[in-house]
Design an enzyme around this catalytic site. Structure first.
Site, PDB file in Angstrom:
ATOM      1  N   GLU A  46       0.842  -1.199   0.000  1.00  0.00           N
ATOM      2  CA  GLU A  46       0.000   0.000   0.000  1.00  0.00           C
ATOM      3  C   GLU A  46       0.880   1.253   0.000  1.00  0.00           C
ATOM      4  O   GLU A  46       1.910   1.302   0.669  1.00  0.00           O
ATOM      5  CB  GLU A  46      -0.902  -0.006   1.238  1.00  0.00           C
ATOM      6  CG  GLU A  46      -1.850   1.180   1.309  1.00  0.00           C
ATOM      7  CD  GLU A  46      -2.704   1.194   2.562  1.00  0.00           C
ATOM      8  OE1 GLU A  46      -3.864   1.605   2.478  1.00  0.00           O
ATOM      9  OE2 GLU A  46      -2.204   0.783   3.634  1.00  0.00           O
ATOM     10  N   LYS A 128      -8.913   3.426  -2.334  1.00  0.00           N
ATOM     11  CA  LYS A 128      -9.468   2.947  -1.066  1.00  0.00           C
ATOM     12  C   LYS A 128     -10.748   3.727  -0.760  1.00  0.00           C
ATOM     13  O   LYS A 128     -10.754   4.958  -0.792  1.00  0.00           O
ATOM     14  CB  LYS A 128      -8.433   3.139   0.045  1.00  0.00           C
ATOM     15  CG  LYS A 128      -8.772   2.476   1.373  1.00  0.00           C
ATOM     16  CD  LYS A 128      -7.578   2.606   2.318  1.00  0.00           C
ATOM     17  CE  LYS A 128      -7.827   1.933   3.651  1.00  0.00           C
ATOM     18  NZ  LYS A 128      -6.631   2.014   4.530  1.00  0.00           N
ATOM     19  N   CYS A 163      -4.963  -2.627   2.794  1.00  0.00           N
ATOM     20  CA  CYS A 163      -4.945  -2.623   4.259  1.00  0.00           C
ATOM     21  C   CYS A 163      -6.240  -3.199   4.836  1.00  0.00           C
ATOM     22  O   CYS A 163      -6.608  -4.322   4.538  1.00  0.00           O
ATOM     23  CB  CYS A 163      -4.682  -1.199   4.746  1.00  0.00           C
ATOM     24  SG  CYS A 163      -4.113  -1.070   6.448  1.00  0.00           S
TER      25      CYS A 163
END
Length: 368
Positions: A46, A128, A163
């Site tokens: 990430e 995200k 994540c």
């Protein structure tokens, strides 16, 4: 022709903190290394470029300001020469590249994952959907047309999540419904439970992410799961510490958390704590046949007549134009197209050998 068996690489390394050019160079070096090793896929952590801003968990508002400014200045625009150099490296090595970056679009940062094909084309651009806790102070939310997790490729239906998205049951359900076969669970850098301070939950530490969340994803979805993780050095810890605060002197709790899991959740590989580089895996997509035979939550082991997931993939924009279509409806557009990611690489430009000075011409594209 689909490829069911191939070699892949997982990155577990320290980013070049807040250094866009250095991050691009290191990225290309890893892509070259994986290409020479015969890999069909390389997975980066990430926000690999320009590194995860772990300092945001440790500073107050005033301490954060100079760090935030430097971080924004070194985030990457999608239609930039830096991104095209990475795309060119994928093309030159005939490899799929899954990479997490801090994307700057106008004046907002996003936790973005890009999937690049062996032709150098961007075939998935996802953001995200909800930054985690203090991440909201740095990043914005993804939109409807930028959260699709799974892409059909010649090496299988490849998914990507960032994540804690990897423990989001709704996103997992979406990936399963898309028929995901191999998954990139991209993680940042954070410490293990030896650094836990009450009352901070164990959820917020690296070993539950590596050894509970990630194998659970493999078990629940029946997919191969590649979990790249960032590393950090003592010098890196100093960079994440504001002036006047004593920096940590032991980086060990932050390292060694990358993992590779088989479709049944069994561990394929984990690195030594001091290992920095590429972990390799020989993927065989046929291994998922028996796990899917036992539990296919997109097929025989689900009841869509009872449970369904509503998904809205439309772009929501501050300014929305009406008209232009046959029925005078609301116009829509693709974020990928607006960012120029639908344009092919120009053969004469942006080769891996492009002089570093040439990259300046587009490095500010999209920056505030």
């Amino acid at each position: 022709m689909p490829i069911n068996k191939y070699k892949a690489a997982v990155v577990t390394s320290e980013p070049v903190w807040e250094n866009l050019e250095g991050g691009v160079v290191k990225t290309i070096e890893f892509i070259n290394e994986a290409g020479k090793a015969g890999c069909k896929l390389i997975a980066f952590p990430e926000v690999w470029i320009p590194g995860y801003p772990y300092w945001m968990w440790k500073v107050n508002y005033l301490q954060s300001l100079p760090m935030l400014k430097a971080y924004r200045e070194n985030s990457i625009a999608m239609d930039s020469s830096e991104m095209r150099r990475i795309r060119a490296a994928a093309r030159d090595n005939q490899i799929y590249v899954s990479i997490g970056v801090s994307e700057i679009d106008h004046a907002t940062l996003y936790l973005t994952q890009v999937l690049i094909s062996p032709l150098g084309d961007v075939i998935n651009h996802r953001r995200k959907i909800k930054p985690t806790h203090v991440e909201k102070l740095v990043y914005g939310d993804g939109s409807g047309d930028s959260f699709e997790p799974v892409t059909q490729t010649e090496i299988g239906r490849l998914g990507q999540l960032n994540c804690w998205e990897n423990m989001n049951p709704f996103l997992k359900s979406l990936a399963v419904a898309r028929g995901e076969q191999i998954h990139v669970a991209a993680w940042p850098v954070y410490p293990d439970l030896s650094k836990q301070v009450h009352p901070d939950p164990a959820t917020n530490y690296a070993d539950p992410a590596s050894d509970l969340v990630t194998p659970a994803y493999a078990i629940e979805t029946g997919t191969w799961v590649l979990a790249p993780f960032q590393r950090i050095s003592v010098e890196g810890l100093k960079r994440h510490t504001p002036p006047g605060v004593e920096p940590e002197t032991d980086a060990t709790p932050y390292n060694g958390h990358a993992r590779i899991f088989r479709p049944d959740g069994s561990l394929y590989a984990k690195p030594a704590v001091d290992f920095d580089g590429l972990m390799y895996v020989d993927i065989d997509l046929n291994e998922s046949h028996l796990t899917k035979a036992l539990a296919d939550f997109a097929g025989h082991y689900m009841r869509p007549d009872l449970i369904r997931l509503l998904v809205d993939t439309r772009r929501k924009e501050l300014v929305t134009e009406v008209g232009g279509g046959d029925n005078g409806g609301i116009q829509s557009y693709s974020t990928m197209a607006r960012l120029g990611l639908d344009r092919p690489l120009e053969e004469e430009d942006y080769r891996q050998g492009t002089d570093a000075g040439e990259t300046e011409k587009a490095s500010s594209n999209g920056h505030a």
